[in-house]
Scaffold this motif. Structure first.
Motif, PDB file in Angstrom:
ATOM      1  N   ALA A  65       0.802  -1.226   0.000  1.00  0.00           N
ATOM      2  CA  ALA A  65       0.000   0.000   0.000  1.00  0.00           C
ATOM      3  C   ALA A  65       0.836   1.276   0.000  1.00  0.00           C
ATOM      4  N   PRO A  66       1.881   1.426   0.831  1.00  0.00           N
ATOM      5  CA  PRO A  66       2.637   2.693   0.798  1.00  0.00           C
ATOM      6  C   PRO A  66       3.268   2.991  -0.549  1.00  0.00           C
ATOM      7  N   LEU A 107       0.711   6.122  -7.266  1.00  0.00           N
ATOM      8  CA  LEU A 107      -0.540   6.696  -7.747  1.00  0.00           C
ATOM      9  C   LEU A 107      -0.574   8.210  -7.565  1.00  0.00           C
ATOM     10  N   VAL A 108      -0.081   8.680  -6.420  1.00  0.00           N
ATOM     11  CA  VAL A 108      -0.167  10.102  -6.107  1.00  0.00           C
ATOM     12  C   VAL A 108       0.857  10.915  -6.884  1.00  0.00           C
ATOM     13  N   PHE A 109       2.085  10.398  -7.007  1.00  0.00           N
ATOM     14  CA  PHE A 109       3.164  11.189  -7.578  1.00  0.00           C
ATOM     15  C   PHE A 109       3.488  10.838  -9.035  1.00  0.00           C
ATOM     16  N   SER A 110       2.909   9.793  -9.590  1.00  0.00           N
ATOM     17  CA  SER A 110       3.201   9.418 -10.979  1.00  0.00           C
ATOM     18  C   SER A 110       1.947   9.405 -11.846  1.00  0.00           C
ATOM     19  N   ILE A 114      -2.332  11.939 -15.447  1.00  0.00           N
ATOM     20  CA  ILE A 114      -3.740  12.052 -15.837  1.00  0.00           C
ATOM     21  C   ILE A 114      -4.197  13.501 -15.750  1.00  0.00           C
ATOM     22  N   TYR A 115      -3.831  14.180 -14.667  1.00  0.00           N
ATOM     23  CA  TYR A 115      -4.256  15.571 -14.488  1.00  0.00           C
ATOM     24  C   TYR A 115      -3.621  16.481 -15.536  1.00  0.00           C
TER      25      TYR A 115
END
Length: 339
Positions: free
Chosen positions: A63-64, A70-73, A78-79
């Motif tokens: 999970a970490p 997911l958060v940093f790549s 996508i954004y």
């Protein structure tokens, strides 16, 4: 006199219990083809609990890292694509959806072709030059030389410097009045060019500075890889008459192909994203003569406040790197030898 007739003994029946076990007890062996007994309900519950515990442990360990990826790549990628479909200047309260208009404007811009060409030239020269030069230096370092430790340290030192520091060093070296460039050109009776202020030389200025910084890293990687090559293969090849260039071409280069593939892949990715040296030496100028896609992303976003165009250029860079990576992977499957 009476005669007694003995009755015939009854024929022996085969033991229905199969072969006798020691002590006369029939053996209770199960045919090999019969199915194994189904596990009891308790055993199934134990297995389910064990699987649940292992799954929770796996999730806790993964999970970490998964959250960081997911958060940093993935989410920034996508954004960024979402922003490339918008018209926004960092000041308006909300972006305006414009679809693919930013991509249309980007490819219609006559300067965008120059930027793509600059990116290709910069990446090809820095990657190709450092691979060839690094292989040569690494091979020399693997020989028995005097002051080998000091030489290895001095070779690797530029890679440890920040890109901004490397840019400042080369800014002084390229100075046409006081820099080392003036001494080198004056030795041949010529004047030092205006490296960072003319469109004819600005791209080569950032190329030379970046290649100098990365050369030591490539050389040390090749040096360590050459030391790890199997010596018995080279001894056998030498006994067969392979020496010098023939031995290097037929033995050393194929055995170094995994290292070459790694350096080629990482070199293209890092060179295409070079930023700090460009910012110090030329700031992408004059005009767009030394502008790469990475600098264009920064220029459009933080100097012109055109977030949509910046995100579109970043998406183009991402697609190019993905295509290059896939092609290199396909090539590596046929040409790279891991044994």
């Amino acid at each position: 006199m009476t005669h007694t007739v003995a009755e015939p003994a009854a024929p022996s029946r085969p033991d229905v219990g199969g072969p006798q076990a020691p002590g006369g007890t029939p053996a209770t062996s199960r045919p090999a083809s019969s199915p194994a007994p189904a596990p009891s309900a308790e055993r199934r519950r134990v297995r389910r609990r064990r699987g649940l515990r292992e799954g929770l442990l796996f999730a806790a360990l993964v999970a970490p890292n998964l959250a960081a990826i997911l958060v940093f790549s993935y989410w920034p990628t996508i954004y960024n694509f979402v922003l490339s479909l918008m018209d926004w200047d960092f000041i308006s309260p909300s972006p305006v959806f414009v679809g693919l208009q930013n991509y249309v404007d980007l490819f219609r811009d006559p300067e965008f072709g120059t930027v793509l060409a600059n990116t290709g030239i910069f990446t090809a020269v820095t990657v190709g030059g450092t691979l060839v030069g690094g292989l040569g230096i690494g091979y020399l370092l693997s020989r028995r030389l005097r002051f080998a430790g000091l030489t290895r340290t001095m070779t690797f030192a530029p890679h440890m410097l920040p890109g901004a520091a490397v840019g400042i060093v080369w800014l002084f070296m390229f100075d046409p009045t006081y820099g080392l460039s003036r001494l080198a050109f004056n030795a041949f009776g010529a004047d030092s060019p205006q490296w960072t202020t003319t469109s004819d030389w600005s791209l080569w200025a950032i190329t030379v500075a970046y290649a100098w910084q990365r050369l030591g890293f490539v050389a040390i990687i090749y040096y360590t890889a050459i030391l790890d090559l199997p010596k018995d293969l080279f001894e056998a090849a030498s006994l067969d008459g392979a020496h010098g260039w023939k031995l290097f071409r037929s033995m050393t280069l194929p055995l170094l192909s995994p290292v070459t593939y790694f350096l080629l892949l990482t070199g293209i990715i890092t060179s295409a994203q070079a930023f700090d040296i460009i910012a110090i030496l030329t700031s992408g100028g004059p005009g767009v003569s030394s502008t790469t896609l990475t600098w264009m992303v920064y220029d459009q976003a933080f100097l012109r406040f055109d977030i949509g165009s910046s995100a579109a250029a970043a998406t183009v860079l991402f697609v190019i790197l993905m295509v290059v990576t896939v092609l290199q992977t396909r090539f590596a499957e046929r040409k790279v030898h891991y044994s």
